[in-house]
Design a protein around this motif. Sequence first.
Motif, PDB file in Angstrom:
ATOM      1  N   ILE A 268      50.579 -49.502  76.108  1.00 33.14           N
ATOM      2  CA  ILE A 268      49.982 -49.412  77.442  1.00 33.14           C
ATOM      3  C   ILE A 268      48.465 -49.262  77.335  1.00 33.14           C
ATOM      4  O   ILE A 268      47.704 -49.882  78.083  1.00 33.14           O
ATOM      5  N   ALA A 269      48.037 -48.430  76.387  1.00 41.17           N
ATOM      6  CA  ALA A 269      46.597 -48.215  76.207  1.00 41.17           C
ATOM      7  C   ALA A 269      45.878 -49.519  75.875  1.00 41.17           C
ATOM      8  O   ALA A 269      44.789 -49.802  76.399  1.00 41.17           O
TER       9      ALA A 269
ATOM     10  N   LYS B  39      42.709 -51.682  91.184  1.00 38.93           N
ATOM     11  CA  LYS B  39      42.176 -53.023  90.968  1.00 38.93           C
ATOM     12  C   LYS B  39      41.080 -53.364  91.980  1.00 38.93           C
ATOM     13  O   LYS B  39      39.959 -53.749  91.613  1.00 38.93           O
ATOM     14  N   LEU B  40      41.374 -53.214  93.267  1.00 38.43           N
ATOM     15  CA  LEU B  40      40.414 -53.591  94.301  1.00 38.43           C
ATOM     16  C   LEU B  40      39.209 -52.657  94.323  1.00 38.43           C
ATOM     17  O   LEU B  40      38.073 -53.106  94.506  1.00 38.43           O
ATOM     18  N   LEU B  41      39.445 -51.349  94.128  1.00 41.82           N
ATOM     19  CA  LEU B  41      38.316 -50.415  94.158  1.00 41.82           C
ATOM     20  C   LEU B  41      37.376 -50.655  92.988  1.00 41.82           C
ATOM     21  O   LEU B  41      36.150 -50.686  93.152  1.00 41.82           O
ATOM     22  N   PHE B  42      37.914 -50.843  91.783  1.00 44.64           N
ATOM     23  CA  PHE B  42      37.065 -51.067  90.626  1.00 44.64           C
ATOM     24  C   PHE B  42      36.309 -52.395  90.745  1.00 44.64           C
ATOM     25  O   PHE B  42      35.142 -52.492  90.352  1.00 44.64           O
TER      26      PHE B  42
ATOM     27  N   LEU C 126      43.522 -58.990  85.542  1.00 42.73           N
ATOM     28  CA  LEU C 126      44.236 -58.344  84.444  1.00 42.73           C
ATOM     29  C   LEU C 126      44.669 -56.901  84.701  1.00 42.73           C
ATOM     30  O   LEU C 126      45.557 -56.405  84.014  1.00 42.73           O
ATOM     31  N   LEU C 127      44.070 -56.220  85.653  1.00 42.58           N
ATOM     32  CA  LEU C 127      44.356 -54.790  85.816  1.00 42.58           C
ATOM     33  C   LEU C 127      45.458 -54.571  86.845  1.00 42.58           C
ATOM     34  O   LEU C 127      45.308 -54.953  88.009  1.00 42.58           O
ATOM     35  N   PRO C 128      46.595 -53.968  86.457  1.00 43.85           N
ATOM     36  CA  PRO C 128      47.637 -53.661  87.445  1.00 43.85           C
ATOM     37  C   PRO C 128      47.223 -52.485  88.322  1.00 43.85           C
ATOM     38  O   PRO C 128      46.599 -51.533  87.852  1.00 43.85           O
ATOM     39  N   ASN C 129      47.565 -52.559  89.594  1.00 42.65           N
ATOM     40  CA  ASN C 129      47.215 -51.477  90.508  1.00 42.65           C
ATOM     41  C   ASN C 129      47.936 -50.189  90.155  1.00 42.65           C
ATOM     42  O   ASN C 129      47.335 -49.119  90.086  1.00 42.65           O
ATOM     43  N   ARG C 130      49.237 -50.300  89.928  1.00 41.19           N
ATOM     44  CA  ARG C 130      50.067 -49.116  89.696  1.00 41.19           C
ATOM     45  C   ARG C 130      51.134 -49.437  88.661  1.00 41.19           C
ATOM     46  O   ARG C 130      51.307 -50.598  88.265  1.00 41.19           O
ATOM     47  N   LEU C 131      51.839 -48.409  88.258  1.00 42.78           N
ATOM     48  CA  LEU C 131      52.856 -48.552  87.219  1.00 42.78           C
ATOM     49  C   LEU C 131      53.871 -49.643  87.552  1.00 42.78           C
ATOM     50  O   LEU C 131      54.220 -50.464  86.702  1.00 42.78           O
ATOM     51  N   GLN C 132      54.340 -49.665  88.786  1.00 47.09           N
ATOM     52  CA  GLN C 132      55.375 -50.631  89.139  1.00 47.09           C
ATOM     53  C   GLN C 132      54.870 -52.072  89.122  1.00 47.09           C
ATOM     54  O   GLN C 132      55.673 -53.016  89.150  1.00 47.09           O
TER      55      GLN C 132
ATOM     56  N   ALA D 198      53.115 -53.389  86.621  1.00 43.07           N
ATOM     57  CA  ALA D 198      52.911 -53.822  85.229  1.00 43.07           C
ATOM     58  C   ALA D 198      54.054 -54.738  84.797  1.00 43.07           C
ATOM     59  O   ALA D 198      55.141 -54.275  84.440  1.00 43.07           O
ATOM     60  N   ARG D 199      53.827 -56.040  84.814  1.00 45.09           N
ATOM     61  CA  ARG D 199      54.868 -57.001  84.461  1.00 45.09           C
ATOM     62  C   ARG D 199      55.211 -56.970  82.974  1.00 45.09           C
ATOM     63  O   ARG D 199      56.260 -57.474  82.577  1.00 45.09           O
ATOM     64  N   TRP D 200      54.333 -56.403  82.169  1.00 43.37           N
ATOM     65  CA  TRP D 200      54.545 -56.363  80.722  1.00 43.37           C
ATOM     66  C   TRP D 200      55.335 -55.119  80.302  1.00 43.37           C
ATOM     67  O   TRP D 200      55.503 -54.875  79.111  1.00 43.37           O
ATOM     68  N   LEU D 201      55.831 -54.351  81.266  1.00 40.63           N
ATOM     69  CA  LEU D 201      56.761 -53.253  80.984  1.00 40.63           C
ATOM     70  C   LEU D 201      58.105 -53.567  81.624  1.00 40.63           C
ATOM     71  O   LEU D 201      58.166 -54.048  82.760  1.00 40.63           O
ATOM     72  N   ASN D 202      59.200 -53.285  80.884  1.00 42.05           N
ATOM     73  CA  ASN D 202      60.513 -53.457  81.499  1.00 42.05           C
ATOM     74  C   ASN D 202      60.881 -52.201  82.294  1.00 42.05           C
ATOM     75  O   ASN D 202      60.156 -51.196  82.279  1.00 42.05           O
TER      76      ASN D 202
END
Length: 443
Positions: A27-28, A95-98, A211-217, A219-223
């Motif tokens: 994740i890091a 994502k949007l704020l950054f 590239l930056l996911p907004n929140r945990l849910q 993250a497409r690269w996590l099952n």
Amino acid sequence: MRNAISQAVVAHTATPAKDSWPLYSRIAWKLIPIIFLVQIFGFLDRANVGFAKLQMQHDLGLSNAAYGLGAGIFFIGYFVFEIPSNLLLDRMGAKLLFARTLLVWGLATIAMAFAKNDLQFYGLRFIIGVAEAGFAPGTQLYLSQWFPGKYRGRINSAFLISLPIGLALGGPIAGLVMSTLHLTSGYAGWQWLFFIEGAVSVALVPLVLRLLPNRLQDARWLNNDEKRIVAEDVAHLARQAESRHWSATLSPMVLCLTTIYFLVLAGNYGIGFWLPQIIRNSGVAHTMDVGLLSAVPYIFTVFAMLVIGKLSDRSGDRARYLVLCSLLSAIGLAVTAIWIRDTAIGLAGMTLVAIGILGSIPVFWAVVARRLTGAAAVVGFAFINSIGNLAGFVSPFAIGIITDRTGTQISGLYTLSAMSLLSAILLILFVRERRTLTDEDTK
């Protein structure tokens, strides 16, 4: 109140998984490089005024006090909009704020290249502060959605070494740009510096959005199983922390931590904004040489921060490391003041300051994360950071006034040294860290 952390946390009574570091390491590697780049250029756009001063001060007719005011007024905008920006992150996502932050501070930095007087200088510095407000506590809030407490020291260090790396790169880049592009197409070197660094920040906006996911849910690269592990581990930290809103933020412990952060950052910004001038006054005349030498303290700091972050995780007693860092900073500031005309010893002193201050910041936020979560984290991270960063206004402005009156930065450096010593005393008296992790947890 809907908030970012609560969306990433599920109610669960199990303890965090003990063999989960490979997951968090992956994740890091997905998240940190992106916000790492944003942080580097944010800090460059914030601190490049210290190098631009070497030419800009004469062109705009600024006194030392006027320069200090302009350098510090950034933090007034930062202070006023810090908590609203963090609440905005809670609603719209990272994502949007950054991306918004990058765009506005990049455009304002470009505009700095065309400032003609002190009022324009003050106004644009204020706008850059407004733009950056919320980013630093926002990253801590964002990381708290992804990493449990037992890894926060090393994760914070891996992310926050962007500060010394940015500062180490900033000096040579500023020296190169200002010495080689000076008067190219009729523009001064300091103008090219602001234009180039601001343009790079704007260019990073699409990268963040893609590239930056907004929140945990998201993250497409996590099952689903991996997302569940992360949510449960973060929930374990949340149950140990304070989750109420303003009552937690205004608690005596949080107010004490806010005071300590102010004292720590006073030394950081005092040195950061005046480091190029201190090096020049020690006898280094060429702008490129000033830039290269200014990188030295931060090169050592990169490695020191990684070591301090990992050791603080392993020991569980992070307050001890904060005390040691504050003492190191106090000693370094005193050494710099005593040998201010000696380039080599002065650089050694400033290296101690950089290690002490920047080495303490990741550990400090790990301490805060153990005490605040949920609604309290949304407001509390911003509250501590905004009040603490007022030191960025007070410190350079005060040193500017002292320098105008005495002709040297010595008295200002002694004042900053005393403030670092006071932060160590407050930590010893009021901040306690209980060890709650086993040795196996921290491996």
